[in-house]
Design a protein around this motif. Sequence first.
Motif, short mmCIF file in Angstrom:
data_model
loop_
_atom_site.label_atom_id
_atom_site.label_comp_id
_atom_site.label_asym_id
_atom_site.label_seq_id
_atom_site.Cartn_x
_atom_site.Cartn_y
_atom_site.Cartn_z
N ASP A 153 0.84 -1.19 0.00
CA ASP A 153 0.00 0.00 0.00
C ASP A 153 0.88 1.25 0.00
O ASP A 153 1.94 1.27 0.64
CB ASP A 153 -0.90 -0.02 1.24
CG ASP A 153 -1.93 1.09 1.23
OD1 ASP A 153 -1.55 2.24 1.54
OD2 ASP A 153 -3.10 0.80 0.91
N CYS A 154 0.45 2.28 -0.70
CA CYS A 154 1.25 3.51 -0.80
C CYS A 154 1.45 4.19 0.56
O CYS A 154 2.42 4.93 0.74
CB CYS A 154 0.62 4.49 -1.78
SG CYS A 154 -1.00 5.11 -1.30
N ASP A 155 0.57 3.91 1.52
CA ASP A 155 0.68 4.50 2.86
C ASP A 155 1.45 3.61 3.83
O ASP A 155 1.55 3.95 5.02
CB ASP A 155 -0.70 4.81 3.43
CG ASP A 155 -1.38 5.97 2.73
OD1 ASP A 155 -0.67 6.94 2.39
OD2 ASP A 155 -2.60 5.91 2.52
N LYS A 156 1.97 2.48 3.35
CA LYS A 156 2.73 1.55 4.22
C LYS A 156 1.93 1.29 5.50
O LYS A 156 2.37 1.53 6.62
CB LYS A 156 4.12 2.09 4.55
CG LYS A 156 4.93 2.52 3.34
CD LYS A 156 5.11 1.40 2.36
CE LYS A 156 5.99 1.86 1.20
NZ LYS A 156 5.95 0.95 0.09
N VAL A 157 0.73 0.79 5.32
CA VAL A 157 -0.29 0.69 6.35
C VAL A 157 0.07 -0.30 7.45
O VAL A 157 0.53 -1.41 7.19
CB VAL A 157 -1.64 0.29 5.71
CG1 VAL A 157 -2.66 -0.11 6.74
CG2 VAL A 157 -2.17 1.43 4.87
N LEU A 158 -0.18 0.12 8.68
CA LEU A 158 -0.12 -0.73 9.86
C LEU A 158 -1.55 -0.86 10.37
O LEU A 158 -2.21 0.15 10.66
CB LEU A 158 0.76 -0.10 10.95
CG LEU A 158 0.70 -0.77 12.33
CD1 LEU A 158 1.30 -2.17 12.27
CD2 LEU A 158 1.37 0.09 13.37
N ARG A 159 -2.05 -2.10 10.47
CA ARG A 159 -3.38 -2.36 11.03
C ARG A 159 -3.19 -2.96 12.42
O ARG A 159 -2.40 -3.90 12.58
CB ARG A 159 -4.15 -3.33 10.15
CG ARG A 159 -4.61 -2.74 8.85
CD ARG A 159 -5.42 -3.74 8.03
NE ARG A 159 -5.65 -3.23 6.71
CZ ARG A 159 -4.82 -3.36 5.68
NH1 ARG A 159 -3.70 -4.02 5.84
NH2 ARG A 159 -5.10 -2.85 4.52
N VAL A 160 -3.92 -2.42 13.36
CA VAL A 160 -3.76 -2.85 14.75
C VAL A 160 -5.14 -3.14 15.34
O VAL A 160 -6.07 -2.33 15.20
CB VAL A 160 -3.07 -1.75 15.59
CG1 VAL A 160 -2.88 -2.20 17.02
CG2 VAL A 160 -1.74 -1.36 14.98
N LYS A 161 -5.27 -4.28 16.02
CA LYS A 161 -6.49 -4.63 16.73
C LYS A 161 -6.16 -4.80 18.20
O LYS A 161 -5.22 -5.51 18.55
CB LYS A 161 -7.09 -5.93 16.20
CG LYS A 161 -8.37 -6.33 16.90
CD LYS A 161 -8.95 -7.61 16.33
CE LYS A 161 -10.22 -8.01 17.04
NZ LYS A 161 -10.79 -9.25 16.50
N GLY A 162 -6.91 -4.12 19.05
CA GLY A 162 -6.68 -4.20 20.48
C GLY A 162 -7.52 -3.19 21.20
O GLY A 162 -8.44 -2.60 20.63
#
Length: 81
Positions: free
Chosen positions: A48-57
């Motif tokens: 992804d162009c935003d270098k996405v980090l997805r976090v669940k917590g």
Amino acid sequence: MTLTKIFRNLKIIEVFKTNVQTEAEAEELLALVHNSYIDIMANFDLVDCDKVLRVKGSWEDIKHIPALFIQHGFQCETLPD
């Protein structure tokens, strides 16, 4: 159970824009996140162009992620919905 306890246990998903470039950087940061916050699940999408980090917590843990990244020389900001 009080509303405060319910809120603390509520799991949310937050998406962050980062400047992480390599798999090695991502692996290092994921290890840091998982060691710092045991109940967080996280992954990167470096394509992804935003270098996405997805976090669940819990929000109580997730709110500290940007500062953790900044302390280690990386940018990390919440992506708007």
